[in-house]
Design a protein around this motif. Structure first.
Motif, PDB file in Angstrom:
ATOM      1  N   ASN A 155       0.849  -1.191   0.000  1.00  0.00           N
ATOM      2  CA  ASN A 155       0.000   0.000   0.000  1.00  0.00           C
ATOM      3  C   ASN A 155       0.883   1.239   0.000  1.00  0.00           C
ATOM      4  O   ASN A 155       2.107   1.141   0.075  1.00  0.00           O
ATOM      5  CB  ASN A 155      -0.987  -0.015   1.188  1.00  0.00           C
ATOM      6  CG  ASN A 155      -0.285  -0.067   2.521  1.00  0.00           C
ATOM      7  OD1 ASN A 155       0.617   0.716   2.791  1.00  0.00           O
ATOM      8  ND2 ASN A 155      -0.685  -1.016   3.369  1.00  0.00           N
ATOM      9  N   SER A 156       0.264   2.393  -0.080  1.00  0.00           N
ATOM     10  CA  SER A 156       1.021   3.645  -0.200  1.00  0.00           C
ATOM     11  C   SER A 156       1.756   4.016   1.081  1.00  0.00           C
ATOM     12  O   SER A 156       2.547   4.956   1.086  1.00  0.00           O
ATOM     13  CB  SER A 156       0.093   4.781  -0.628  1.00  0.00           C
ATOM     14  OG  SER A 156      -0.920   4.964   0.335  1.00  0.00           O
ATOM     15  N   LYS A 157       1.526   3.272   2.161  1.00  0.00           N
ATOM     16  CA  LYS A 157       2.223   3.544   3.410  1.00  0.00           C
ATOM     17  C   LYS A 157       3.503   2.726   3.561  1.00  0.00           C
ATOM     18  O   LYS A 157       4.367   3.078   4.340  1.00  0.00           O
ATOM     19  CB  LYS A 157       1.309   3.267   4.599  1.00  0.00           C
ATOM     20  CG  LYS A 157       0.137   4.209   4.679  1.00  0.00           C
ATOM     21  CD  LYS A 157      -0.755   3.890   5.832  1.00  0.00           C
ATOM     22  CE  LYS A 157      -1.960   4.824   5.803  1.00  0.00           C
ATOM     23  NZ  LYS A 157      -2.956   4.462   6.782  1.00  0.00           N
ATOM     24  N   ASN A 158       3.610   1.615   2.804  1.00  0.00           N
ATOM     25  CA  ASN A 158       4.787   0.780   3.000  1.00  0.00           C
ATOM     26  C   ASN A 158       5.692   0.671   1.779  1.00  0.00           C
ATOM     27  O   ASN A 158       6.620  -0.119   1.785  1.00  0.00           O
ATOM     28  CB  ASN A 158       4.398  -0.603   3.533  1.00  0.00           C
ATOM     29  CG  ASN A 158       3.463  -1.352   2.617  1.00  0.00           C
ATOM     30  OD1 ASN A 158       3.268  -0.991   1.464  1.00  0.00           O
ATOM     31  ND2 ASN A 158       2.874  -2.411   3.145  1.00  0.00           N
ATOM     32  N   GLU A 160       7.485   3.327  -1.582  1.00  0.00           N
ATOM     33  CA  GLU A 160       7.620   4.643  -2.208  1.00  0.00           C
ATOM     34  C   GLU A 160       8.040   4.449  -3.653  1.00  0.00           C
ATOM     35  O   GLU A 160       8.745   3.493  -3.978  1.00  0.00           O
ATOM     36  CB  GLU A 160       8.699   5.478  -1.524  1.00  0.00           C
ATOM     37  CG  GLU A 160       8.325   6.002  -0.173  1.00  0.00           C
ATOM     38  CD  GLU A 160       9.426   6.884   0.408  1.00  0.00           C
ATOM     39  OE1 GLU A 160      10.619   6.621   0.146  1.00  0.00           O
ATOM     40  OE2 GLU A 160       9.092   7.827   1.123  1.00  0.00           O
ATOM     41  N   PRO A 175       1.129   9.772  -1.980  1.00  0.00           N
ATOM     42  CA  PRO A 175       0.351   8.557  -1.678  1.00  0.00           C
ATOM     43  C   PRO A 175      -0.905   8.408  -2.546  1.00  0.00           C
ATOM     44  O   PRO A 175      -1.251   7.302  -2.938  1.00  0.00           O
ATOM     45  CB  PRO A 175      -0.020   8.727  -0.200  1.00  0.00           C
ATOM     46  CG  PRO A 175       1.074   9.569   0.363  1.00  0.00           C
ATOM     47  CD  PRO A 175       1.453  10.510  -0.754  1.00  0.00           C
ATOM     48  N   LYS A 179      -1.599   5.197  -4.938  1.00  0.00           N
ATOM     49  CA  LYS A 179      -2.781   4.340  -4.758  1.00  0.00           C
ATOM     50  C   LYS A 179      -3.381   3.945  -6.106  1.00  0.00           C
ATOM     51  O   LYS A 179      -3.803   2.805  -6.291  1.00  0.00           O
ATOM     52  CB  LYS A 179      -3.831   5.049  -3.909  1.00  0.00           C
ATOM     53  CG  LYS A 179      -3.537   5.027  -2.434  1.00  0.00           C
ATOM     54  CD  LYS A 179      -4.619   5.721  -1.649  1.00  0.00           C
ATOM     55  CE  LYS A 179      -4.237   5.806  -0.194  1.00  0.00           C
ATOM     56  NZ  LYS A 179      -5.234   6.513   0.607  1.00  0.00           N
TER      57      LYS A 179
END
Length: 186
Positions: A155-158, A160, A175, A179
């Protein structure tokens, strides 16, 4: 022409920092070897710029950084560096991607991977990479490559995604932008 970088962020809780220098626009919180080599590469870049009044060529930066790695390997009293690095940049000759190994050997690639499951990732890239790819296609292939060996949900949190193009500006996708690409991969 462009260069695309996708990486997993560090597992530590340390905050990430941006570098102001031309070398390593995004700093990964690696171990001490990475920090020392990054600092040395920045110094090499700055010295070259002060001497010649132009940005350093990516090949020259890699060669000079490899010399530092070789010196640490041969000199007594110093521990050799124990990491591989990908060094990317854009100069007058176009985009470049180099892999620098602990042996001080460096190789230029069109697309490559280092780290866990790198053989599978390289095989995957060999099958899917083409020289005339558009940036959207390259991001898609890079995400698919990462997905092959990724543990857990991407996901966009883990992860780049960073891009450097002919404008020579390094850009990390927001992010929200990431996505959209991740939805296409799923």
């Amino acid at each position: 022409f462009f260069f695309l970088m996708i990486r997993r962020p560090p597992r530590s809780t340390q905050s990430r920092s941006s570098a102001a220098s031309d070398v390593y626009k995004r700093q990964v919180h690696g171990g001490p070897d990475f920090r020392v080599l990054t600092q040395k590469a920045r110094k090499i870049s700055s010295t070259y710029h002060l001497k010649y009044l132009e940005p350093i060529h990516v090949n020259t930066l890699c060669a000079d950084t490899a010399k530092v790695v070789q010196e640490y390997t041969q000199l007594g009293g110093r521990r050799p560096f124990g990491l591989s690095m990908l060094i990317a940049g854009y100069d007058d000759e176009g985009p470049h991607l180099y892999q620098l190994d602990p042996s001080a050997a460096f190789y230029e690639w069109k697309a490559t991977a280092i780290g866990k499951n790198m053989r599978n990732a390289k095989t995957f890239l060999e099958k899917r990479y083409t020289a005339d790819m558009e940036i959207d296609d390259a991001i898609h292939v890079a995400l698919l490559t990462l997905k092959e060996s990724y543990e857990g949900q991407m996901n966009s949190k883990n992860i780049e995604v960073g891009i450097i193009g002919s404008d020579r500006q390094f850009k990390v996708l927001k992010p929200e932008e990431l996505k959209d690409y991740l939805e296409e991969v799923e």
